[in-house]
Design an enzyme around this catalytic site. Structure first.
Site, mmCIF file in Angstrom:
data_model
loop_
_atom_site.group_PDB
_atom_site.id
_atom_site.type_symbol
_atom_site.label_atom_id
_atom_site.label_comp_id
_atom_site.label_asym_id
_atom_site.label_seq_id
_atom_site.Cartn_x
_atom_site.Cartn_y
_atom_site.Cartn_z
ATOM 1 N N ARG A 14 -50.333 -3.303 -14.158
ATOM 2 C CA ARG A 14 -51.380 -3.776 -13.245
ATOM 3 C C ARG A 14 -52.700 -3.080 -13.528
ATOM 4 O O ARG A 14 -53.755 -3.719 -13.545
ATOM 5 C CB ARG A 14 -50.979 -3.560 -11.788
ATOM 6 C CG ARG A 14 -51.994 -4.175 -10.811
ATOM 7 C CD ARG A 14 -51.623 -3.936 -9.350
ATOM 8 N NE ARG A 14 -52.433 -4.761 -8.456
ATOM 9 C CZ ARG A 14 -53.617 -4.424 -7.976
ATOM 10 N NH1 ARG A 14 -54.166 -3.250 -8.305
ATOM 11 N NH2 ARG A 14 -54.282 -5.229 -7.165
ATOM 12 N N CYS A 15 -52.652 -1.763 -13.743
ATOM 13 C CA CYS A 15 -53.884 -1.024 -14.033
ATOM 14 C C CYS A 15 -54.591 -1.572 -15.268
ATOM 15 O O CYS A 15 -55.817 -1.577 -15.332
ATOM 16 C CB CYS A 15 -53.569 0.453 -14.268
ATOM 17 S SG CYS A 15 -53.056 1.366 -12.795
ATOM 18 N N MET A 16 -53.815 -2.026 -16.244
ATOM 19 C CA MET A 16 -54.391 -2.449 -17.524
ATOM 20 C C MET A 16 -54.859 -3.897 -17.515
ATOM 21 O O MET A 16 -55.228 -4.412 -18.579
ATOM 22 C CB MET A 16 -53.363 -2.250 -18.641
ATOM 23 C CG MET A 16 -53.006 -0.813 -18.912
ATOM 24 S SD MET A 16 -51.976 -0.613 -20.386
ATOM 25 C CE MET A 16 -50.491 -1.516 -19.904
#
Length: 406
Positions: free
Chosen positions: A395-397
């Site tokens: 998700r962060c990426m």
């Protein structure tokens, strides 16, 4: 860009609507700038093997493409934007070259040099930074700053966290929001996202939802729980003032009717809300079990008379009420506290939903992934041994720029 260009509408009203297009950043030379002396300052827990990190990221992008997702690569968009727009070129240089840091004369000389560079070279410097050794030689230019700095020090700081594209912007409804990143190592990332959305033809006509230059708000703290319902983590990276400013802006633009402000611990393990909780289905989250009964939420709601703020109560209850469902299903990362803590640290709660009940997760989170599968969630596993050194998962990426509406 990877994949075929799509004609889908930009925007998202949830975390789990079918993903149509996503913004990624393939890690590059900026990761090579990390050393044992600066990795803490640049927010990395170790020194990634850059070539392997790129292989892992390429595999991630290929999985998304195979699932019909249009993958937009930030580095390519940045180069194309600079080629397309002189204003974007000036905007990127202005954000990167600081007279306060370099002194007026050196900053002026460097800005002039950068303005003349080909787009590919300038995009490289804006992401990978520039050391004093790499500064152009200017005959007769006297600069105390240049002479007093050691050659390997940065005249322009690199952006190794740029691969975590979720943080510098997010889409809500048909609009994009430019965030305000809290830590100095990441502040300049938003300038690149901003110029791409403002000047790249792919985003022509896109409108802003929110932009903060004061109170920090980071995209990793923003979860679109359901159409009109947003949760905002308040902790190390997003302040109460930032959460409130975001809520009032979304209410004013009629992009949300309820915002849940969720306090989280101010420590690196819990840097964003999406490190402890992400949506995996329309009515389900994966959550760190140690916080399941502790996580609370203040409810900000839009009313005819203005905005109301309701006292904190359990997050899972407040979320279900705001979403209009009987109960929010919670899938945890394992009841064994040691396993749960390990997998939370390894981004077990940080999943990217491709559609309701289908998520991407790191393969090392064996227990979490098993529990997701047992709960009816399809888990697509990726390798993240090197990518995870910056404390971020799938998700962060990824910054979804187009999802189907729920």
């Amino acid at each position: 860009m990877t994949g075929e260009a799509g004609d889908h509408a930009l925007g998202a009203n949830s975390e789990v609507g079918r993903l149509r297009a996503v913004l990624l950043h393939r890690p590059g030379a900026e990761l090579s700038r990390l050393t044992p002396r600066n990795n803490d300052q640049l927010l990395f827990d170790g020194l990634p093997w850059v070539a392997r990190a790129q292989e892992e990221h390429d595999a991630f992008a290929e999985i998304l493409t195979a699932r019909g997702v249009e993958v937009l690569l930030l580095g390519e968009l940045l180069t194309e934007t600079i080629e397309h727009s002189g204003a974007a070129r000036i905007q990127g240089i202005s954000a990167a070259v600081s007279a306060r840091r370099l002194g007026h004369h050196l900053a002026e000389d460097l800005a002039g040099y950068l303005r003349a560079l080909p787009a590919t070279d300038l995009a490289h410097i804006l992401t990978a930074g520039m050391t004093f050794d790499e500064l152009p030689v200017s005959e007769g230019a006297a600069s105390l700053v240049r002479q007093m700095h050691h050659g390997p020090e940065f005249a322009i700081e690199p952006l190794p966290n740029l691969m975590f594209t979720r943080d510098s912007s997010f889409w809500i409804g048909p609009r994009f929001a430019i965030t305000s990143l809290a830590l100095p190592a990441r502040v300049r990332e938003t300038s690149l996202t901003d110029l791409i959305y403002a000047h790249h033809p792919r985003f022509h006509g896109a409108r802003r939802a929110y932009e903060s230059q004061v109170a920090p708000v980071e995209g990793g703290d923003v979860l679109l729980l359901a159409p009109g319902v947003v949760a905002v983590g308040v902790g190390e990276r997003t302040t109460p003032a930032g959460a409130e400013a975001l809520a009032r802006s979304l209410f004013a633009d009629e992009l949300a009717h309820t915002v849940l402000a969720v306090p989280i611990e101010q420590q690196r393990a819990f840097m964003h809300l999406d490190t402890v909780c992400t949506m995996v289905d329309t009515d389900a989250v994966v959550m760190y079990p140690n916080l399941r009964d502790q996580l609370s939420a203040f409810t900000l709601a839009k009313t005819d008379s203005g905005v109301t703020v309701t006292a904190a109560r359990p997050f899972v209850e407040a979320a279900a009420d705001a979403m209009g469902i009987a109960k929010l299903r919670v899938i945890d990362t394992g009841l064994d506290p040691i396993t749960a803590e390990r997998e939370q640290w390894d981004d077990g709660n940080n999943t990217l939903a491709l559609s309701p009940g289908v998520v991407v997760s790191y393969n090392r989170n064996v227990e979490t992934n098993r529990r997701l599968v047992d709960s009816g969630i399809e888990v697509i596993e990726i390798e993240g041994r090197e990518l995870g050194s910056g404390r971020g998962g799938p998700r962060c990426m990824s910054c979804p720029v187009a999802r189907d509406d729920l």
